[in-house]
Structures are given as C-alpha cells and as structure tokens.
Write a protein that holds these residues in place. Structure first.
Motif, PDB file in Angstrom:
ATOM      1  N   ASN A 227     -50.412  17.575 -43.978  1.00 27.66           N
ATOM      2  CA  ASN A 227     -49.456  16.833 -44.809  1.00 27.66           C
ATOM      3  C   ASN A 227     -50.127  15.684 -45.533  1.00 27.66           C
ATOM      4  O   ASN A 227     -51.057  15.068 -45.006  1.00 27.66           O
ATOM      5  CB  ASN A 227     -48.351  16.228 -43.926  1.00 27.66           C
TER       6      ASN A 227
ATOM      7  N   TRP B  40     -44.867  19.793 -43.669  1.00 22.47           N
ATOM      8  CA  TRP B  40     -44.726  20.467 -42.378  1.00 22.47           C
ATOM      9  C   TRP B  40     -43.883  19.559 -41.495  1.00 22.47           C
ATOM     10  O   TRP B  40     -44.176  18.365 -41.376  1.00 22.47           O
ATOM     11  CB  TRP B  40     -46.078  20.647 -41.713  1.00 22.47           C
TER      12      TRP B  40
ATOM     13  N   THR C   2     -57.546  19.909 -42.776  1.00 24.60           N
ATOM     14  CA  THR C   2     -56.726  18.696 -42.889  1.00 24.60           C
ATOM     15  C   THR C   2     -57.095  17.916 -44.152  1.00 24.60           C
ATOM     16  O   THR C   2     -58.137  18.143 -44.755  1.00 24.60           O
ATOM     17  CB  THR C   2     -56.973  17.741 -41.696  1.00 24.60           C
TER      18      THR C   2
ATOM     19  N   ASN D 297     -49.420  21.443 -40.280  1.00 25.25           N
ATOM     20  CA  ASN D 297     -49.422  19.969 -40.214  1.00 25.25           C
ATOM     21  C   ASN D 297     -50.393  19.309 -41.195  1.00 25.25           C
ATOM     22  O   ASN D 297     -50.701  18.128 -41.038  1.00 25.25           O
ATOM     23  CB  ASN D 297     -49.699  19.473 -38.796  1.00 25.25           C
TER      24      ASN D 297
END
Ligand SMILES: [Cu+2]
Length: 136
Positions: free
Chosen positions: A130, A82, A51, A128
C-alpha cells in the motif's frame, strides 16, 4: 532516620528513576517518527521486490508521482488499498486514475495530482503493498 525508612526511601528513589527512564523512552519514540507521518518520500516513491520502500509520499499539487524501482519486480498499480488481506479498489474524488499501471525495471510517472488531499494506491500483485499519497 532508621534502617527501614532508608530502605523505603531508597526503593522509592529507584522506582522514580526507573519511571523517568521509561517516560523518557516512551516520550521520544513518537517524536522520532515524526508524529505519525512515518517514512514519507518527496515526489518519488521507490519499489522493492514486494513492497514500497516508503509507505507514504508527498506530492506537490499539480505534479506527478514518480515510481522508481530499486529491485526489478513486476508491480501493477491501481487506486485503492489492501485491507485485511483483501484488495479494495477505490478511486477517491480528485485522484488521477491509476488503472493497472505496470512497473518492472523502469520508472513510471503517475498523475498529475491536481487536487490537494490524501490518496491511496496499491499493488495488485503483492499483498499489503500500500501507498499513501499526500498532495499539498
Ligand atoms: Cu508489487
């Protein structure tokens, strides 16, 4: 004042106090988060294993974005986001091209961001992952 009236009054006061506590709790949460601009870095965003450490980053117009690894992990960055588990590549007007920029253990520089606006970058490796870039 009879006993029943006192009970009603006491209950009302208790409910009022509870309501005040709840209102205060609800009221303070958005303010504490800065009213929606949550967790923004300034000029630099850090990457963890899967992340971005900051979900958004502010970049001064004309400057580059620095992407600095905290954990060693391969990230491949492109323009877009995403959305619901799907990669949606999209280069906004005014965004610098981010075409498979790889970052593993050394910082990378993206830009310059020459136009004010809000841009999106995601990592094709990690669902995810992002990042929102805000250029002012
Ligand atoms: Cu990644």
């Amino acid at each position: 004042m009879n006993r029943k009236q006192r009970q009603v009054l006491g209950l009302s006061l208790a409910l009022f106090a509870l309501g005040s506590i709840l209102l205060a709790a609800c009221g303070s949460t958005p303010t504490g988060n800065g009213g929606g601009s949550e967790n923004c870095g300034n000029g630099t965003v850090h990457t963890l294993s899967t992340t971005f450490q900051e979900s958004c980053v502010n970049v001064a117009k004309g400057s580059n974005l620095q992407v600095v690894p905290v954990a060693q992990s391969l990230h491949i960055l492109v323009n877009g986001s995403w959305v619901n588990g799907n990669q949606v590549p999209m280069q906004e007007a005014g965004a610098p091209t981010v075409n498979n920029v790889q970052e593993t253990s050394s910082p990378v520089s993206i830009g310059p961001f020459t136009t004010a606006g809000t841009y999106h970058i995601f990592c094709t490796v990690h669902p995810n992952m992002n990042l929102t870039v805000i250029v002012k």
